[in-house]
Design a protein around this motif. Structure first.
Motif, PDB file in Angstrom:
ATOM      1  N   VAL A   1       0.776  -1.210   0.272  1.00 59.82           N
ATOM      2  CA  VAL A   1      -0.143  -0.145  -0.213  1.00 59.82           C
ATOM      3  C   VAL A   1       0.995   1.301  -0.103  1.00 59.82           C
ATOM      4  O   VAL A   1       1.870   1.250   0.801  1.00 59.82           O
ATOM      5  CB  VAL A   1      -1.052   0.128   1.194  1.00 59.82           C
ATOM      6  N   GLY A   2       0.469   2.173  -0.839  1.00 63.16           N
ATOM      7  CA  GLY A   2       1.418   3.553  -1.011  1.00 63.16           C
ATOM      8  C   GLY A   2       2.422   3.435  -1.966  1.00 63.16           C
ATOM      9  O   GLY A   2       2.828   4.301  -2.608  1.00 63.16           O
ATOM     10  N   ARG A   3       2.897   2.432  -2.332  1.00 57.40           N
ATOM     11  CA  ARG A   3       3.804   2.008  -3.481  1.00 57.40           C
ATOM     12  C   ARG A   3       3.265   2.213  -4.840  1.00 57.40           C
ATOM     13  O   ARG A   3       1.890   2.044  -5.002  1.00 57.40           O
ATOM     14  CB  ARG A   3       4.404   0.721  -3.542  1.00 57.40           C
ATOM     15  N   THR A   4       3.967   2.652  -5.807  1.00 55.68           N
ATOM     16  CA  THR A   4       3.656   3.042  -7.082  1.00 55.68           C
ATOM     17  C   THR A   4       4.375   2.439  -8.192  1.00 55.68           C
ATOM     18  O   THR A   4       5.713   2.275  -8.109  1.00 55.68           O
ATOM     19  CB  THR A   4       3.603   4.345  -7.542  1.00 55.68           C
ATOM     20  N   PHE A   5       3.891   1.811  -8.954  1.00 56.59           N
ATOM     21  CA  PHE A   5       4.327   0.974 -10.131  1.00 56.59           C
ATOM     22  C   PHE A   5       4.058   1.684 -11.582  1.00 56.59           C
ATOM     23  O   PHE A   5       2.842   1.884 -11.688  1.00 56.59           O
ATOM     24  CB  PHE A   5       3.820  -0.408 -10.064  1.00 56.59           C
ATOM     25  N   LEU A   6       5.025   1.267 -12.600  1.00 58.49           N
ATOM     26  CA  LEU A   6       4.696   1.322 -13.999  1.00 58.49           C
ATOM     27  C   LEU A   6       4.335  -0.122 -14.296  1.00 58.49           C
ATOM     28  O   LEU A   6       4.984  -1.013 -13.986  1.00 58.49           O
ATOM     29  CB  LEU A   6       5.936   1.692 -14.744  1.00 58.49           C
ATOM     30  N   VAL A   7       3.008  -0.208 -15.031  1.00 56.69           N
ATOM     31  CA  VAL A   7       2.654  -1.420 -15.453  1.00 56.69           C
ATOM     32  C   VAL A   7       2.108  -1.450 -16.832  1.00 56.69           C
ATOM     33  O   VAL A   7       1.663  -0.563 -17.351  1.00 56.69           O
ATOM     34  CB  VAL A   7       1.313  -1.679 -14.508  1.00 56.69           C
ATOM     35  N   THR A   8       2.303  -2.608 -17.446  1.00 57.58           N
ATOM     36  CA  THR A   8       1.567  -2.702 -18.889  1.00 57.58           C
ATOM     37  C   THR A   8       0.139  -3.141 -18.790  1.00 57.58           C
ATOM     38  O   THR A   8      -0.130  -3.765 -17.673  1.00 57.58           O
ATOM     39  CB  THR A   8       2.411  -3.987 -19.704  1.00 57.58           C
ATOM     40  N   ARG A   9      -0.469  -2.809 -19.881  1.00 59.27           N
ATOM     41  CA  ARG A   9      -1.922  -2.930 -19.723  1.00 59.27           C
ATOM     42  C   ARG A   9      -2.638  -4.228 -20.102  1.00 59.27           C
ATOM     43  O   ARG A   9      -1.620  -5.208 -20.813  1.00 59.27           O
ATOM     44  CB  ARG A   9      -2.738  -2.028 -20.737  1.00 59.27           C
ATOM     45  N   SER A  10      -3.537  -4.768 -19.666  1.00 58.02           N
ATOM     46  CA  SER A  10      -4.197  -6.002 -19.880  1.00 58.02           C
ATOM     47  C   SER A  10      -4.308  -6.219 -21.573  1.00 58.02           C
ATOM     48  O   SER A  10      -4.992  -5.105 -21.959  1.00 58.02           O
ATOM     49  CB  SER A  10      -5.495  -6.059 -19.318  1.00 58.02           C
ATOM     50  N   GLY A  11      -3.932  -7.144 -22.212  1.00 55.40           N
ATOM     51  CA  GLY A  11      -4.217  -7.128 -23.432  1.00 55.40           C
ATOM     52  C   GLY A  11      -3.289  -6.557 -24.352  1.00 55.40           C
ATOM     53  O   GLY A  11      -3.521  -6.314 -25.637  1.00 55.40           O
ATOM     54  N   ALA A  12      -2.155  -5.888 -23.755  1.00 57.21           N
ATOM     55  CA  ALA A  12      -1.328  -5.086 -24.580  1.00 57.21           C
ATOM     56  C   ALA A  12      -0.425  -6.094 -25.572  1.00 57.21           C
ATOM     57  O   ALA A  12      -0.041  -7.352 -25.324  1.00 57.21           O
ATOM     58  CB  ALA A  12      -0.081  -4.516 -23.579  1.00 57.21           C
ATOM     59  N   VAL A  13      -0.289  -5.326 -26.881  1.00 50.89           N
ATOM     60  CA  VAL A  13       0.158  -6.451 -27.685  1.00 50.89           C
ATOM     61  C   VAL A  13       1.693  -5.609 -28.186  1.00 50.89           C
ATOM     62  O   VAL A  13       1.937  -4.732 -28.664  1.00 50.89           O
ATOM     63  CB  VAL A  13      -0.432  -6.093 -29.154  1.00 50.89           C
ATOM     64  N   PHE A  14       2.728  -6.573 -27.775  1.00 55.27           N
ATOM     65  CA  PHE A  14       4.029  -5.868 -27.960  1.00 55.27           C
ATOM     66  C   PHE A  14       4.527  -5.654 -29.119  1.00 55.27           C
ATOM     67  O   PHE A  14       5.628  -4.779 -29.388  1.00 55.27           O
ATOM     68  CB  PHE A  14       5.026  -6.947 -27.180  1.00 55.27           C
ATOM     69  N   ARG A  15       4.039  -6.397 -30.253  1.00 58.54           N
ATOM     70  CA  ARG A  15       4.559  -6.136 -31.788  1.00 58.54           C
ATOM     71  C   ARG A  15       4.103  -4.441 -31.934  1.00 58.54           C
ATOM     72  O   ARG A  15       4.793  -3.753 -32.647  1.00 58.54           O
ATOM     73  CB  ARG A  15       3.621  -6.921 -32.726  1.00 58.54           C
TER      74      ARG A  15
END
Ligand SMILES: [Zn+2]
Length: 262
Positions: free
Chosen positions: A65-79
């Motif tokens: 709790v309180g921590r902050t993350f950079l996250v990829t989205r659900s369903g992201a297409v790396f291509r």
């Protein structure tokens, strides 16, 4: 244009996802990452990071709790990951029973469905290494092949990898964690992966891929590359004439590199 949009962190995350696709490790919707921001980064981008929306969550926040993350989205297409970072990435702050979206995930996009597994892994890694920042998931081809061709016994799997190249024991003296096959997603696999992460930065999911963790992108991508390279060597040398590096020689290498192995 936000300041974070030009940040080296976002650039490195995008380049890494693109590299996974180029390597054939991030096909279709495969692959996701989470990166824990530190105080300095939060201060630097404070103007960009404002609560845009709040999403309720049903899983444990793992003491984060309180921590902050950079996250990829659900369903992201790396291509296509280099095209729309404002949709494919988000900055999320962890609350007790919700996530605050501070940046990105535009057009109502959501964080990766494996976020629960990621948070559990961060929590376990931070308990043994306070500098851990990154958790990555991808589908490295030869590593997956090796899970078809090698007995799924964790200790033996690690030993085989160590014996494939003189530098393996230097790169991952902690060995690899290996799960039995499990249903992927937000179920028990996250907890089991995190348990393995107490002692290993790498956890292999048979017939699926890999979870990897570490202090920065170079460390984690380097780990994945090393495992994958040597899984490739394993696959191509199964009828080899020579034995290669022996069990005893692996211990000699560990002594020479001054790393501790089990
Ligand atoms: Zn996967």
């Amino acid at each position: 244009m936000s300041k974070f949009m030009d940040s080296s962190l976002l650039k490195e995350a995008m380049e890494t996802c693109h590299y996974f696709w180029q390597s054939g490790w991030g096909e279709c919707h495969a692959g996701n990452l989470s990166y824990l921001l530190d105080e300095k980064q939060l201060a630097e981008y404070a103007e960009d990071f404002q609560v845009k929306r709040t999403i309720p969550i049903a899983f444990s926040t793992q003491g984060l709790v309180g921590r902050t993350f950079l996250v990829t989205r659900s369903g992201a297409v790396f291509r296509k990951i280099l095209r729309n970072p404002l949709e494919d990435f988000g900055i999320v702050r962890i609350k007790d029973t919700a996530l605050e979206i501070l940046w990105g995930f535009e057009k109502d996009k959501l964080p990766t469905s494996e976020l629960s597994a990621h948070l559990q892994c961060h929590s376990q890694r931070l308990a043994s290494n306070e500098n851990n920042r990154l958790v990555l998931h991808c589908h490295p081809t030869y590593t997956i092949m090796m899970t078809f061709m090698h007995p799924l016994i964790e200790k033996d799997f690690t030993e085989t990898l160590w014996r494939l190249n003189s530098e393996c024991v230097l790169v991952f003296p902690d060995g690899v964690g290996l799960l039995p096959w499990m249903v992927c997603g937000d179920g028990a696999i996250g907890e089991e992966t995190a348990k393995k992460m107490r002692n290993h930065r790498i956890v292999i999911w048979p017939y699926h891929g890999m979870f990897a963790s570490g202090n920065d992108f170079d460390e984690v991508v380097g780990l994945i590359e090393t495992i994958e390279k040597n899984a490739h060597v394993f696959m191509e040398t199964r009828n080899a004439v020579n034995e290669g590096i022996t069990h005893e020689q692996v211990r000699e290498l560990a002594e020479a590199f001054k790393v501790e192995i089990e």
